[in-house]
Design an enzyme around this catalytic site. Structure first.
Site, PDB file in Angstrom:
ATOM      1  N   THR A  32     -25.794 -13.911   0.919  1.00  0.00           N
ATOM      2  CA  THR A  32     -25.105 -13.292   2.106  1.00  0.00           C
ATOM      3  C   THR A  32     -25.781 -13.604   3.527  1.00  0.00           C
ATOM      4  OG1 THR A  32     -24.054 -11.473   0.714  1.00  0.00           O
ATOM      5  CG2 THR A  32     -24.069 -11.396   3.088  1.00  0.00           C
ATOM      6  N   GLY A  33     -25.253 -13.861   4.606  1.00  0.00           N
ATOM      7  CA  GLY A  33     -25.605 -14.234   5.707  1.00  0.00           C
ATOM      8  C   GLY A  33     -25.412 -15.287   6.506  1.00  0.00           C
ATOM      9  N   THR A  35     -27.342 -18.069   7.657  1.00  0.00           N
ATOM     10  CA  THR A  35     -27.962 -19.181   7.243  1.00  0.00           C
ATOM     11  C   THR A  35     -27.552 -19.573   5.937  1.00  0.00           C
ATOM     12  OG1 THR A  35     -29.911 -18.421   8.394  1.00  0.00           O
ATOM     13  CG2 THR A  35     -30.151 -20.224   6.817  1.00  0.00           C
ATOM     14  N   ASP A  87     -30.214 -17.794  -0.766  1.00  0.00           N
ATOM     15  CA  ASP A  87     -30.030 -16.453  -0.032  1.00  0.00           C
ATOM     16  C   ASP A  87     -30.858 -16.404   1.173  1.00  0.00           C
ATOM     17  OD1 ASP A  87     -28.823 -14.220   0.872  1.00  0.00           O
ATOM     18  OD2 ASP A  87     -29.150 -13.257  -0.987  1.00  0.00           O
ATOM     19  N   LYS A 100     -34.989  -7.925   2.640  1.00  0.00           N
ATOM     20  CA  LYS A 100     -33.414  -8.319   2.836  1.00  0.00           C
ATOM     21  C   LYS A 100     -32.739  -7.079   3.038  1.00  0.00           C
ATOM     22  CE  LYS A 100     -31.929 -11.330  -0.218  1.00  0.00           C
ATOM     23  NZ  LYS A 100     -31.092 -11.759   0.991  1.00  0.00           N
ATOM     24  N   GLY A 101     -31.162  -7.248   3.263  1.00  0.00           N
ATOM     25  CA  GLY A 101     -30.538  -5.919   3.352  1.00  0.00           C
ATOM     26  C   GLY A 101     -29.877  -5.718   4.449  1.00  0.00           C
ATOM     27  N   GLY A 103     -27.341  -6.968   5.775  1.00  0.00           N
ATOM     28  CA  GLY A 103     -26.141  -7.168   5.704  1.00  0.00           C
ATOM     29  C   GLY A 103     -25.569  -6.209   4.659  1.00  0.00           C
ATOM     30  N   GLU A 109     -27.581  -8.846  -4.517  1.00  0.00           N
ATOM     31  CA  GLU A 109     -28.274 -10.226  -4.003  1.00  0.00           C
ATOM     32  C   GLU A 109     -29.600  -9.834  -4.850  1.00  0.00           C
ATOM     33  OE1 GLU A 109     -27.377 -10.739   0.846  1.00  0.00           O
ATOM     34  OE2 GLU A 109     -29.205  -9.211   0.028  1.00  0.00           O
ATOM     35  N   LYS A 127     -37.564 -15.790  11.417  1.00  0.00           N
ATOM     36  CA  LYS A 127     -37.507 -14.819  10.020  1.00  0.00           C
ATOM     37  C   LYS A 127     -38.954 -14.773   9.544  1.00  0.00           C
ATOM     38  CE  LYS A 127     -33.283 -13.990  10.895  1.00  0.00           C
ATOM     39  NZ  LYS A 127     -32.494 -14.326   9.750  1.00  0.00           N
TER      40      LYS A 127
END
Length: 234
Positions: A32-33, A35, A87, A100-101, A103, A109, A127
């Site tokens: 998700t995201g 990129t 991811d 992560k998280g 989103g 994930e 990042k």
């Protein structure tokens, strides 16, 4: 395409390079995201050219994009293995650990990444960090969010949790799993493995956004090139 920090060109380079690692006949975890979206779109174009794959989406967002790209979908309980998971990340340390998280999808994930033979992270230079220092997202059972917040403040190191509020509706963010999100500030995280264990042991925590020792490689796109960082697990 609406994106977060970092240029679209850098994200495109990382996402499309990761998509090149997808082999014919494989099962691919679709993260998700912004990129990862470039990777999903590239996989869709490869399918148009004859590639045969099945995708496992990690969120409503990635599922909808995969459908738009005509990627056949499956789920973890319908496959024997996941060959590759792709991811993004909110932050990547020099050791390859992740936060992560952003989103609110870190639970699915992490399930898909853990099931995959290889886990490739796509990122742009914004990042990258020497060590993890962003707030750690935690998905919590709704009835337990105040109890979890209290326990997080009692940890060593102590965290400062904030209930994530929705931006276009009244009330908190609700995950695809029907839970709530706490964003927990720990400052610079010197021992992510220990913190990850502590958070996992808190009753009411569904999953947290620390991905420690899980990434096999990180593809870092820039405006004029690509850097691949590989780790011992690959």
């Amino acid at each position: 395409m609406k994106t977060g920090g970092g240029s679209d060109e850098a994200k495109r380079r990382a996402g499309e390079r990761a998509a090149e690692a997808v082999e014919d006949g494989s099962v691919v975890g679709l993260g998700t995201g912004s990129t990862t979206a470039f990777a999903i779109e590239a996989i869709g174009r490869a399918i148009d050219d004859g590639l045969e794959v099945r995708g496992i989406p990690t969120s409503f967002q990635s599922r909808q994009l995969a459908i738009d790209c005509d990627i056949p979908l499956t789920s973890l309980d319908e496959v024997l293995r996941v060959d590759l998971a792709i991811d993004g990340a909110d932050q990547v340390s020099e050791a390859g650990d992740l936060i992560k998280g952003g989103g609110a999808a870190q639970t699915r994930e992490k399930l898909v990444a853990a099931a995959a033979d290889r886990f490739v992270v796509v990122a742009d230079p914004s990042k990258l960090s020497a060590r993890l220092e962003r707030s750690v997202p935690i998905e919590v059972v709704p009835d337990a969010h105040t109890v979890v917040a209290k326990r997080v403040r009692e940890l060593e190191p102590a965290g400062e949790p904030t209930l994530r509020e929705a931006s276009q509706k009244d009330g908190p963010v609700v995950t695809d799993n029907g839970n709530l999100m706490l964003d927990c500030e720990f400052g610079s995280i010197t021992d992510p493995e220990t913190l990850a264990t502590q958070l996992s042991n808190v009753p009411g925590v569904v999953e947290h956004g620390l991905f420690v020792g899980m990434a096999d490689a990180v593809y870092v796109g820039t405006d004029d090139g690509l850097e691949v960082r590989r780790f011992e697990s690959e």
